[in-house]
Design a protein around this motif. Structure first.
Motif, PDB file in Angstrom:
ATOM      1  N   ILE A 316      34.819  46.548  50.675  1.00  0.00           N
ATOM      2  CA  ILE A 316      35.928  45.443  50.131  1.00  0.00           C
ATOM      3  C   ILE A 316      35.261  45.138  48.865  1.00  0.00           C
ATOM      4  CG2 ILE A 316      35.967  42.791  50.394  1.00  0.00           C
ATOM      5  CD1 ILE A 316      35.209  43.503  53.670  1.00  0.00           C
ATOM      6  N   PHE A 317      36.246  44.865  48.053  1.00  0.00           N
ATOM      7  CA  PHE A 317      36.025  44.852  46.397  1.00  0.00           C
ATOM      8  C   PHE A 317      36.155  43.484  46.064  1.00  0.00           C
ATOM      9  CE2 PHE A 317      36.430  49.088  47.096  1.00  0.00           C
ATOM     10  CZ  PHE A 317      35.514  49.739  46.464  1.00  0.00           C
ATOM     11  N   THR A 318      35.219  42.690  45.325  1.00  0.00           N
ATOM     12  CA  THR A 318      35.349  41.255  44.654  1.00  0.00           C
ATOM     13  C   THR A 318      34.623  41.054  43.507  1.00  0.00           C
ATOM     14  OG1 THR A 318      35.819  38.987  45.374  1.00  0.00           O
ATOM     15  CG2 THR A 318      33.756  40.354  46.024  1.00  0.00           C
ATOM     16  N   SER A 319      34.612  39.877  43.024  1.00  0.00           N
ATOM     17  CA  SER A 319      33.925  39.504  41.920  1.00  0.00           C
ATOM     18  C   SER A 319      32.606  39.197  42.316  1.00  0.00           C
ATOM     19  CB  SER A 319      34.673  38.623  41.116  1.00  0.00           C
ATOM     20  OG  SER A 319      34.749  37.456  41.748  1.00  0.00           O
ATOM     21  N   ARG A 320      31.785  39.276  41.274  1.00  0.00           N
ATOM     22  CA  ARG A 320      30.368  38.568  41.551  1.00  0.00           C
ATOM     23  C   ARG A 320      30.410  37.045  42.056  1.00  0.00           C
ATOM     24  NH1 ARG A 320      25.499  41.050  41.104  1.00  0.00           N
ATOM     25  NH2 ARG A 320      26.724  42.994  40.698  1.00  0.00           N
TER      26      ARG A 320
END
Ligand code: F3S
Length: 395
Positions: A316-320
């Protein structure tokens, strides 16, 4: 393109090499598109961050800017890079790549650009008010900002958005001009869109059929953030639509002005669902194109009722900042306990992804790009179905 005295001085190098270089880029762009003048921008968002897509040439170009010790004049944010800046080893990224990628981030930061490394700057504070001129270079964010904030930005390249951030201006052409923002086609919805992936299919169909034309979507029910993100991203990926409208437009008047009208019906939706459906078991499920919102991380943490299967990875990809919020709510821990991985600072398309046979994603944009950008076969299903398959469900 007309330059005032101050702008002439920048071009002559009176304010340093980086400013001169940036102004030269803006002048070339403005002259090419026959802009009459430069206009001020409120903020910028800069793509072209991944070492995978930019290579050593990107570092060389950026070094020319940073030598002048330049700082950007407007608030500026960065698009995803090629790796999670902390957990890159877990992604299979090599030491050499990591070194180069860190160098790129360092240079951008030295110029005063916030290393959000995310394609949803609008969820992280880089927003605009109606009519603001901005310079954005992530295509999905461009379409989102023009369509939902009513901001004015062309589809910039990473370099032109950077030049605008340094000078604080952009050439006035394209959809910075109100007369170029009129809808050109009417797309009437006669299908039931059940989830954000369906909105992605609608966007994909529009982009593919109409390229860069500005559509007005008619009979679309109210739209939420996830649907809007998927619609914008897909439309800007299969075509280059920079802006769309969702209005229950007075149809007859519109038809008179703009004869082109198409209907997106249930048959088209069904055919597209079939085109993107997986025909074999995926070995990786990827979520987060555009980057995952906090509400979706919550949903994933609730949906993962059993561990991720041994045969399938779940990335899963997201922002910090969103991952940090998810951590404080316990979503991250639950997802990772179940075998999923949450990566920050990068995305499914711009990371040097290891070899997989079939990637399943809820994003039509990611499914569109993965075969060309990462040489991985792809398929797409709504998020709930992706998660069921990640937990061992059969295709
Ligand atoms: Fe964002 Fe990468 Fe998709 S930049 S929109 S996650 S291709």
């Amino acid at each position: 393109m007309y330059l005032n005295r101050e702008e002439e001085k920048i071009l002559q190098g009176e304010y340093g090499e980086a400013q001169r270089l940036a102004m030269k880029i803006l002048c070339a762009l403005g002259d090419f598109f026959k802009a009459e003048r430069l206009i001020k921008i409120e903020s910028a968002h800069i793509s072209g961050v991944s070492y995978k897509t930019g290579g050593d040439a990107l570092i060389e170009v950026l070094e020319r800017f940073v030598k002048g010790e330049t700082k950007t004049l407007v608030a500026s944010t960065l698009n995803p890079s090629g790796m999670d800046l902390d957990r890159w080893r877990e992604m299979g990224v090599t030491e050499g790549f990591a070194q180069k990628q860190s160098e790129i981030i360092k240079i951008y930061k030295a110029m005063g650009i916030l290393d959000l490394c995310s394609c949803i700057p609008y969820e992280l504070g880089n927003v605009a008010k109606l009519g603001d001129h901005i310079s954005f270079s992530e295509s999905s964010a461009v379409t989102f900002m023009n369509s939902f904030f009513g901001a004015y930005t062309n589809r910039e390249s990473g370099l032109s958005a950077l030049a605008s951030a340094i000078v604080g201006k952009t050439p006035e052409y394209g959809i910075h001009l109100p007369e170029n923002r009129m809808p050109e086609i009417l797309v009437e919805l006669d299908a039931e869109l059940n989830n954000p992936t369906d909105y992605g299919l609608l966007g994909y169909s529009i982009g593919k059929s109409f390229g860069s034309k500005i559509p007005l979507l008619h009979k679309v029910p109210s739209i939420d953030l996830q649907q809007a993100k998927q619609l914008s991203a897909a439309m800007a990926a299969s075509g280059s639509v920079p802006l769309f409208y969702i209005r229950n437009y007075e149809e007859r008047k519109f038809e008179k002005e703009h004869p082109e009208k198409v209907i997106f019906d249930q048959k088209k939706l069904k055919a597209l669902r079939e085109d993107f459906a997986p025909t074999s078991q995926p070995d990786i499920v990827m979520v987060g194109c555009p980057h995952t919102s906090l509400s979706i991380l919550k949903k994933i943490s609730e949906t993962l009722v059993s561990p991720v299967s041994n045969q399938t990875k779940l990335w899963i990809f997201t922002s910090r900042p969103i991952k940090l919020m998810a951590e404080s709510m316990g979503y991250t821990q639950k997802i990772e306990r179940m075998g999923g991985k949450i990566f920050c600072d990068t995305c499914p398309v711009v990371c040097p992804i290891p070899r997989f046979d079939l990637a399943l994603t809820d994003s039509i944009k990611a499914a569109h790009y993965l075969p060309t950008m990462s040489k991985i076969e792809s398929a797409s299903l709504p998020l709930e179905d992706c998660l069921k398959i990640a937990m061992g469900g059969k295709v």
